[in-house]
Design a protein around this motif. Structure first.
Motif, PDB file in Angstrom:
ATOM      1  N   LEU A 141      -4.797   4.212  20.142  1.00 27.63           N
ATOM      2  CA  LEU A 141      -4.292   3.634  18.885  1.00 27.63           C
ATOM      3  C   LEU A 141      -5.415   2.829  18.243  1.00 27.63           C
ATOM      4  CD1 LEU A 141      -0.839   2.261  18.055  1.00 27.63           C
ATOM      5  CD2 LEU A 141      -2.762   0.702  17.697  1.00 27.63           C
ATOM      6  N   LEU A 142      -5.456   2.840  16.916  1.00 30.31           N
ATOM      7  CA  LEU A 142      -6.478   2.132  16.158  1.00 30.31           C
ATOM      8  C   LEU A 142      -5.799   1.057  15.322  1.00 30.31           C
ATOM      9  CD1 LEU A 142      -9.445   1.911  15.239  1.00 30.31           C
ATOM     10  CD2 LEU A 142      -8.986   3.740  13.588  1.00 30.31           C
ATOM     11  N   LEU A 143      -6.240  -0.198  15.510  1.00 30.20           N
ATOM     12  CA  LEU A 143      -5.664  -1.346  14.797  1.00 30.20           C
ATOM     13  C   LEU A 143      -6.742  -1.902  13.880  1.00 30.20           C
ATOM     14  CD1 LEU A 143      -2.999  -3.015  14.811  1.00 30.20           C
ATOM     15  CD2 LEU A 143      -4.087  -4.526  16.459  1.00 30.20           C
ATOM     16  N   LEU A 144      -6.502  -1.848  12.561  1.00 28.28           N
ATOM     17  CA  LEU A 144      -7.548  -2.158  11.591  1.00 28.28           C
ATOM     18  C   LEU A 144      -7.181  -3.340  10.709  1.00 28.28           C
ATOM     19  CD1 LEU A 144      -8.366   1.449  10.298  1.00 28.28           C
ATOM     20  CD2 LEU A 144      -9.709   0.094  11.912  1.00 28.28           C
ATOM     21  N   ASP A 145      -8.129  -4.258  10.554  1.00 24.94           N
ATOM     22  CA  ASP A 145      -8.040  -5.256   9.491  1.00 24.94           C
ATOM     23  C   ASP A 145      -8.644  -4.631   8.235  1.00 24.94           C
ATOM     24  OD1 ASP A 145      -7.792  -7.561   8.012  1.00 24.94           O
ATOM     25  OD2 ASP A 145      -9.654  -8.425   8.784  1.00 24.94           O
ATOM     26  N   GLY A 160     -18.997  -5.098   5.252  1.00 20.68           N
ATOM     27  CA  GLY A 160     -19.693  -3.808   5.268  1.00 20.68           C
ATOM     28  C   GLY A 160     -18.733  -2.670   5.028  1.00 20.68           C
ATOM     29  N   VAL A 161     -18.270  -2.035   6.067  1.00 23.79           N
ATOM     30  CA  VAL A 161     -17.330  -0.919   5.980  1.00 23.79           C
ATOM     31  C   VAL A 161     -15.916  -1.480   6.103  1.00 23.79           C
ATOM     32  CG1 VAL A 161     -16.604   1.275   6.988  1.00 23.79           C
ATOM     33  CG2 VAL A 161     -19.023   0.624   7.023  1.00 23.79           C
ATOM     34  N   SER A 162     -15.079  -1.226   5.128  1.00 27.37           N
ATOM     35  CA  SER A 162     -13.731  -1.796   5.137  1.00 27.37           C
ATOM     36  C   SER A 162     -12.806  -1.020   6.082  1.00 27.37           C
ATOM     37  CB  SER A 162     -13.140  -1.768   3.726  1.00 27.37           C
ATOM     38  OG  SER A 162     -12.820  -0.442   3.350  1.00 27.37           O
ATOM     39  N   GLY A 163     -11.679  -1.661   6.416  1.00 24.88           N
ATOM     40  CA  GLY A 163     -10.685  -0.995   7.242  1.00 24.88           C
ATOM     41  C   GLY A 163     -10.144   0.253   6.580  1.00 24.88           C
ATOM     42  N   LEU A 164     -10.028   0.237   5.248  1.00 21.67           N
ATOM     43  CA  LEU A 164      -9.538   1.397   4.526  1.00 21.67           C
ATOM     44  C   LEU A 164     -10.508   2.577   4.673  1.00 21.67           C
ATOM     45  CD1 LEU A 164      -6.971   1.848   2.827  1.00 21.67           C
ATOM     46  CD2 LEU A 164      -8.401   1.596   0.780  1.00 21.67           C
ATOM     47  N   GLU A 165     -11.809   2.286   4.632  1.00 23.84           N
ATOM     48  CA  GLU A 165     -12.807   3.347   4.796  1.00 23.84           C
ATOM     49  C   GLU A 165     -12.779   3.911   6.219  1.00 23.84           C
ATOM     50  OE1 GLU A 165     -16.643   2.497   2.200  1.00 23.84           O
ATOM     51  OE2 GLU A 165     -15.934   0.643   3.147  1.00 23.84           O
ATOM     52  N   ILE A 166     -12.596   3.023   7.207  1.00 29.89           N
ATOM     53  CA  ILE A 166     -12.489   3.489   8.596  1.00 29.89           C
ATOM     54  C   ILE A 166     -11.265   4.391   8.754  1.00 29.89           C
ATOM     55  CG2 ILE A 166     -12.167   2.777  10.991  1.00 29.89           C
ATOM     56  CD1 ILE A 166     -13.585   0.165  10.271  1.00 29.89           C
ATOM     57  N   PRO A 219      -2.571   7.268  16.185  1.00 28.40           N
ATOM     58  CA  PRO A 219      -1.842   6.355  15.294  1.00 28.40           C
ATOM     59  C   PRO A 219      -2.787   5.258  14.786  1.00 28.40           C
ATOM     60  CG  PRO A 219      -0.751   6.608  17.442  1.00 28.40           C
ATOM     61  CD  PRO A 219      -2.114   7.194  17.575  1.00 28.40           C
ATOM     62  N   ILE A 220      -2.679   4.927  13.495  1.00 27.77           N
ATOM     63  CA  ILE A 220      -3.517   3.887  12.890  1.00 27.77           C
ATOM     64  C   ILE A 220      -2.621   2.832  12.247  1.00 27.77           C
ATOM     65  CG2 ILE A 220      -5.311   3.375  11.190  1.00 27.77           C
ATOM     66  CD1 ILE A 220      -6.255   6.273  11.428  1.00 27.77           C
ATOM     67  N   LEU A 221      -2.783   1.577  12.661  1.00 32.05           N
ATOM     68  CA  LEU A 221      -2.027   0.456  12.080  1.00 32.05           C
ATOM     69  C   LEU A 221      -2.968  -0.428  11.287  1.00 32.05           C
ATOM     70  CD1 LEU A 221      -0.011   1.393  14.321  1.00 32.05           C
ATOM     71  CD2 LEU A 221       0.677  -1.002  14.506  1.00 32.05           C
ATOM     72  N   SER A 242      -1.530  -2.107  -2.443  1.00 35.17           N
ATOM     73  CA  SER A 242      -2.310  -2.065  -1.204  1.00 35.17           C
ATOM     74  C   SER A 242      -1.581  -1.261  -0.127  1.00 35.17           C
ATOM     75  CB  SER A 242      -2.573  -3.483  -0.701  1.00 35.17           C
ATOM     76  OG  SER A 242      -3.352  -4.207  -1.630  1.00 35.17           O
ATOM     77  N   VAL A 243      -0.270  -1.436  -0.054  1.00 36.17           N
ATOM     78  CA  VAL A 243       0.512  -0.677   0.919  1.00 36.17           C
ATOM     79  C   VAL A 243       0.394   0.813   0.630  1.00 36.17           C
ATOM     80  CG1 VAL A 243       2.823  -0.227   1.819  1.00 36.17           C
ATOM     81  CG2 VAL A 243       2.107  -2.577   1.325  1.00 36.17           C
ATOM     82  N   TYR A 244       0.532   1.195  -0.632  1.00 41.94           N
ATOM     83  CA  TYR A 244       0.402   2.606  -0.999  1.00 41.94           C
ATOM     84  C   TYR A 244      -0.976   3.132  -0.640  1.00 41.94           C
ATOM     85  CZ  TYR A 244       4.556   1.591  -3.847  1.00 41.94           C
ATOM     86  OH  TYR A 244       5.787   1.197  -4.274  1.00 41.94           O
ATOM     87  N   ALA A 245      -2.005   2.322  -0.936  1.00 42.60           N
ATOM     88  CA  ALA A 245      -3.378   2.757  -0.656  1.00 42.60           C
ATOM     89  C   ALA A 245      -3.596   2.975   0.842  1.00 42.60           C
ATOM     90  CB  ALA A 245      -4.371   1.719  -1.185  1.00 42.60           C
ATOM     91  N   ALA A 246      -3.012   2.092   1.673  1.00 40.23           N
ATOM     92  CA  ALA A 246      -3.172   2.235   3.123  1.00 40.23           C
ATOM     93  C   ALA A 246      -2.542   3.528   3.625  1.00 40.23           C
ATOM     94  CB  ALA A 246      -2.553   1.029   3.838  1.00 40.23           C
ATOM     95  N   PHE A 247      -1.319   3.801   3.170  1.00 37.38           N
ATOM     96  CA  PHE A 247      -0.665   5.036   3.618  1.00 37.38           C
ATOM     97  C   PHE A 247      -1.363   6.265   3.045  1.00 37.38           C
ATOM     98  CE2 PHE A 247       3.077   2.240   4.420  1.00 37.38           C
ATOM     99  CZ  PHE A 247       3.203   2.523   5.775  1.00 37.38           C
ATOM    100  N   ASP A 248      -1.877   6.139   1.839  1.00 31.03           N
ATOM    101  CA  ASP A 248      -2.603   7.258   1.246  1.00 31.03           C
ATOM    102  C   ASP A 248      -3.881   7.560   2.020  1.00 31.03           C
ATOM    103  OD1 ASP A 248      -2.852   9.191  -0.994  1.00 31.03           O
ATOM    104  OD2 ASP A 248      -4.660   8.017  -1.433  1.00 31.03           O
ATOM    105  N   ALA A 249      -4.469   6.514   2.621  1.00 29.71           N
ATOM    106  CA  ALA A 249      -5.690   6.701   3.413  1.00 29.71           C
ATOM    107  C   ALA A 249      -5.400   7.299   4.778  1.00 29.71           C
ATOM    108  CB  ALA A 249      -6.411   5.367   3.582  1.00 29.71           C
ATOM    109  N   GLY A 250      -4.112   7.346   5.147  1.00 24.80           N
ATOM    110  CA  GLY A 250      -3.754   7.958   6.423  1.00 24.80           C
ATOM    111  C   GLY A 250      -3.206   7.008   7.452  1.00 24.80           C
ATOM    112  N   ALA A 251      -2.917   5.747   7.057  1.00 20.24           N
ATOM    113  CA  ALA A 251      -2.364   4.796   8.014  1.00 20.24           C
ATOM    114  C   ALA A 251      -0.988   5.259   8.483  1.00 20.24           C
ATOM    115  CB  ALA A 251      -2.276   3.401   7.386  1.00 20.24           C
TER     116      ALA A 251
END
Length: 372
Positions: free
Chosen positions: A59-63, A68-74, A88-90, A100-109
């Motif tokens: 599992l990947l837990l991201l802030d 530098g590289v943001s959690g969204l980019e990761i 799974p990515i949280l 921001s919530v939409y962007a996170a899920f759109d990135a694959g969270a």
């Protein structure tokens, strides 16, 4: 320390990308207390490097807000390599606005947790995603077993057809070679014919193994004296064992109660294991010990153990010796012998196990005593 990664704990592996030292310590402590193995990356570049070098964690837990590289980019990068069931990515962040919530899920969270978070909620969400992942892994294993079963079924059909087709030409070759041998005087030509006959015999044995692999028929079972079967099987190899200089030690209890089994099938198992021991002793060692013992746990059973002090089975080979078509005998083996033996023993409700170390190799055939 910026750019560092710390790993602790055991169990399922969680990679945390969190640049705030205090928040990172809290997350690590919270998850390690639950039994997870935690790797803490202090920035986005370190997290990406760990993913590149070690592959996907469980599992990947991201802030979100990493230097530098943001959690969204990761999240984008990880999701391009592993799907949501595999990884799974949280996202854990103070950015809780709808965009921001939409962007996170759109990135694959897979999930989104706002700061400040509650420990119980975070553990519950992580646990739910890991349970889903375990179910996915189990499904993958089951599908792998089904694919292997289909492959073996097809292989059995092919093996049976090939074996039947080979028997007739082998019989013709053998007959002509025997006639030719009788007409030849002693000498090199006769020895060459003997070589032909020896090769025919080897092919015949291989054909028999292929037919046995392909044939699935009910065992003809009745009361069987295991000690007698062991002694009769050893008698079949007595000459070969003696001429090979093997020190045979037999510790067979003739007072064992009969078991419900197919004696011919058990003889096939014992014979295969004995011949394998002879091959091992040809490479070193000299002792073959065959013994029987009654055990009570987990069920009353007879155990027949075949131990030899030949070279140990290499650690990379040992897990595969019961696999179909796996063999280290390049000139003689079909890779079916031990596979068929384990199948026979399992069909009798028993176990066929092996252990091998510097002191020697032991095959143990455990057969339940019930059913008579």
């Amino acid at each position: 320390m910026p750019g560092s990664a710390l790993e602790r704990g055991r169990g399922e592996h969680i990679l945390i990308a969190e640049d705030d030292p205090g928040a990172g310590r809290v997350l690590r402590l919270l998850l390690e207390q639950t039994g997870y193995r935690v790797t803490l990356a202090a920035d986005g570049e370190t997290a990406l490097r760990i993913l590149d070098e070690q592959g996907a964690p469980d599992l990947l837990l991201l802030d979100w807000m990493l230097p530098g590289v943001s959690g969204l980019e990761i999240c984008h990068s990880a999701r391009s390599r592993w799907d949501a069931l595999r990884l799974p990515i949280l996202m854990v962040t103070a950015k809780t606005d709808p965009e921001s919530v939409y962007a996170a899920f759109d990135a694959g969270a897979s999930d989104y947790v706002g700061k400040p978070f509650r420990g119980a909620e975070l553990r519950a969400r992580i646990g739910a995603h890991l349970r889903t992942r375990r179910l996915w892994e189990e499904r993958e294993r089951m599908e792998g077993h089904l694919r292997e079963r289909d492959k073996l079924f097809t292989l059995g059909l092919l093996a049976g057809g090939v074996a039947h087709d080979l028997n007739n030409p082998l019989a013709v070759i053998s007959a002509h070679a025997q006639v030719l041998k009788r007409r030849l005087p002693e000498g090199e030509a006769r020895e060459q014919v003997d070589g032909i006959l020896g090769s025919v015999d080897r092919c015949t044995r291989i054909v028999a193994e292929l037919l046995n692999f392909a044939r699935r028929h009910p065992a003809e079972r009745g009361p069987v004296d295991v000690a007698m079967v062991v002694r009769e099987t050893l008698g079949m190899r007595e000459r070969q064992i003696s001429t090979s200089g093997i020190d045979l030690r037999v510790e067979v209890d003739d007072g064992l109660s009969p078991i419900h089994a197919d004696g011919h099938q058990l003889q096939q198992v014992f014979l295969n294991v004995i011949v394998n021991a002879e091959h091992a002793l040809a490479q070193g060692g000299r002792t073959l010990r065959v013994r029987t013992v009654r055990v009570e746990e987990p069920v009353p059973s007879v155990v027949v153990e075949f131990w030899n002090d030949g070279p140990p089975i290499p650690p990379d080979v040992l897990p595969h010796i019961f696999d179909p078509l796996f063999t280290t005998k390049q000139e003689e083996g079909t890779g079916l012998g031990l596979f068929i033996c384990r199948r026979i023993v399992r069909e009798h409700g028993g176990w066929l196990d092996v252990r091998s170390d510097a002191e020697g190799t032991a095959f143990a055939v455990r057969l339940p005593m019930g059913g008579i």
